[in-house]
Design a protein around this motif. Structure first.
Motif, mmCIF file in Angstrom:
data_model
loop_
_atom_site.group_PDB
_atom_site.id
_atom_site.type_symbol
_atom_site.label_atom_id
_atom_site.label_comp_id
_atom_site.label_asym_id
_atom_site.label_seq_id
_atom_site.Cartn_x
_atom_site.Cartn_y
_atom_site.Cartn_z
ATOM 1 N N GLN A 138 0.836 -1.200 0.000
ATOM 2 C CA GLN A 138 0.000 0.000 0.000
ATOM 3 C C GLN A 138 0.870 1.249 0.000
ATOM 4 O O GLN A 138 0.665 2.175 -0.800
ATOM 5 C CB GLN A 138 -0.905 0.021 1.239
ATOM 6 C CG GLN A 138 -2.127 -0.854 1.164
ATOM 7 C CD GLN A 138 -3.017 -0.679 2.387
ATOM 8 O OE1 GLN A 138 -2.934 0.334 3.088
ATOM 9 N NE2 GLN A 138 -3.869 -1.646 2.654
ATOM 10 N N GLU A 139 1.830 1.264 0.915
ATOM 11 C CA GLU A 139 2.716 2.423 1.005
ATOM 12 C C GLU A 139 3.546 2.580 -0.261
ATOM 13 O O GLU A 139 3.794 3.695 -0.724
ATOM 14 C CB GLU A 139 3.632 2.280 2.219
ATOM 15 C CG GLU A 139 2.921 2.497 3.544
ATOM 16 C CD GLU A 139 2.334 3.898 3.652
ATOM 17 O OE1 GLU A 139 3.067 4.875 3.448
ATOM 18 O OE2 GLU A 139 1.122 4.006 3.935
ATOM 19 N N GLN A 140 3.967 1.464 -0.841
ATOM 20 C CA GLN A 140 4.767 1.519 -2.066
ATOM 21 C C GLN A 140 3.974 2.129 -3.218
ATOM 22 O O GLN A 140 4.459 3.023 -3.922
ATOM 23 C CB GLN A 140 5.229 0.105 -2.440
ATOM 24 C CG GLN A 140 6.156 0.054 -3.662
ATOM 25 C CD GLN A 140 6.537 -1.370 -3.994
ATOM 26 O OE1 GLN A 140 5.680 -2.251 -4.068
ATOM 27 N NE2 GLN A 140 7.829 -1.611 -4.177
ATOM 28 N N VAL A 141 2.740 1.661 -3.394
ATOM 29 C CA VAL A 141 1.918 2.163 -4.503
ATOM 30 C C VAL A 141 1.589 3.638 -4.308
ATOM 31 O O VAL A 141 1.695 4.444 -5.247
ATOM 32 C CB VAL A 141 0.619 1.320 -4.619
ATOM 33 C CG1 VAL A 141 -0.421 2.035 -5.481
ATOM 34 C CG2 VAL A 141 0.942 -0.047 -5.219
ATOM 35 N N LEU A 142 1.211 4.027 -3.097
ATOM 36 C CA LEU A 142 0.855 5.424 -2.878
ATOM 37 C C LEU A 142 2.082 6.337 -2.897
ATOM 38 O O LEU A 142 1.978 7.504 -3.292
ATOM 39 C CB LEU A 142 0.086 5.570 -1.569
ATOM 40 C CG LEU A 142 -1.334 4.992 -1.657
ATOM 41 C CD1 LEU A 142 -2.000 4.992 -0.291
ATOM 42 C CD2 LEU A 142 -2.188 5.762 -2.657
ATOM 43 N N SER A 143 3.229 5.818 -2.530
ATOM 44 C CA SER A 143 4.459 6.605 -2.671
ATOM 45 C C SER A 143 4.765 6.854 -4.140
ATOM 46 O O SER A 143 5.217 7.945 -4.517
ATOM 47 C CB SER A 143 5.636 5.874 -2.006
ATOM 48 O OG SER A 143 5.474 5.844 -0.603
#
Length: 266
Positions: A172-177
């Protein structure tokens, strides 16, 4: 490249979904669309992509109504990540990502295909899945592969429908980053999100929809308030500042106050 929605109403299957919505998305910002189920978020994203033609109002990309763009030209300007990944054929993951390069076929940009595909897969952590058949991937792996396809398309406008729904916390954090990186690089990014805390953490701007209408639009701290969210979702919430980040917590339902259940057999 500006995306402008002006007093748009839209119907699906003869049922009114959106009512008099106006919105402008500009390069350099990540905009989160939030709201309860049935609020019209996916339909609004469909209007922004040109897949849903408004019954009233105008949806324009750089001053030209979306339905007037030629398909290939539009595909070089906006990319869409749908809510569901419906590819049933046994394409390899790398082939799915390479589909994002189709709008650039027979153009000078085609020479960059291999580099762009590899970079997109690295950014989404799907390089190890390159030779896997897409239907055999897990839901999260499919979502990340499809997001890599969107990155490979290299468009000015990026539209994401629930990009984190099937992902674990790290991804999740990777995609939103990556979505934030796109915005920082001058792209216009719109994401439908259900997690209000995630929206507050990553979005430059939050648009709250309810019953097909735009109820609030602004900075997360101005929009994600107990009053607005309590009214829109029909449930009280607390909004807490935790180390400089907003956390949205719904009030727990106290079942002890509910009427006792009477057995049908008594």
């Amino acid at each position: 490249m500006t995306l402008r929605i002006t007093r748009v109403s839209a119907q699906l299957g003869g049922h009114p979904i959106l009512h008099d919505v106006s919105l402008e998305i500009v390069p350099g910002e990540l905009v989160a669309l939030v709201g309860p189920n049935g609020a019209g978020k996916t339909t609004l994203l469909g209007v922004m992509s040109g897949d849903v033609v408004p019954s009233v109002g105008r949806a324009e990309l750089d001053g030209v109504e979306l339905h007037r763009w030629k398909v290939a030209a539009l595909a070089r300007r906006r990319a869409v990540l749908p809510q569901e990944q419906r590819l049933a054929f046994g394409f390899r993951a790398v082939d799915v990502v390479r589909m994002g390069r189709a709008p650039w076929a027979r153009l000078p940009e085609e020479d960059l295909d291999d580099v762009v595909v590899a970079d997109s897969m690295q950014r989404t952590d799907v390089l190890p899945l390159a030779d896997r058949s897409f239907p055999t991937l897990s839901g999260g792996e499919k979502a990340r592969t499809s997001f890599a396809r969107v990155l490979a398309q290299q468009t000015s406008v990026v539209l994401l429908d629930e990009p984190t729904a099937a992902l674990d916390i790290r991804h999740q954090e990777q995609v939103l980053s990556e979505a934030r990186r796109l915005a920082a690089d001058g792209h216009a990014v719109v994401a439908v999100l259900h997690d209000l805390t995630v929206a507050a953490a990553h979005a430059d701007r939050v648009c709250v929809l309810a019953e097909g209408r735009l109820r609030a639009d602004g900075h997360p701290r101005d929009v994600l308030t107990p009053d607005v969210l309590g009214e829109v979702y029909g449930h009280p919430v607390d909004v807490i500042d935790h180390r400089g980040r907003l956390v949205v917590l719904p009030h727990l339902i106290d079942h002890s106050e509910e009427a006792p259940c009477v057995s049908a057999l008594s």
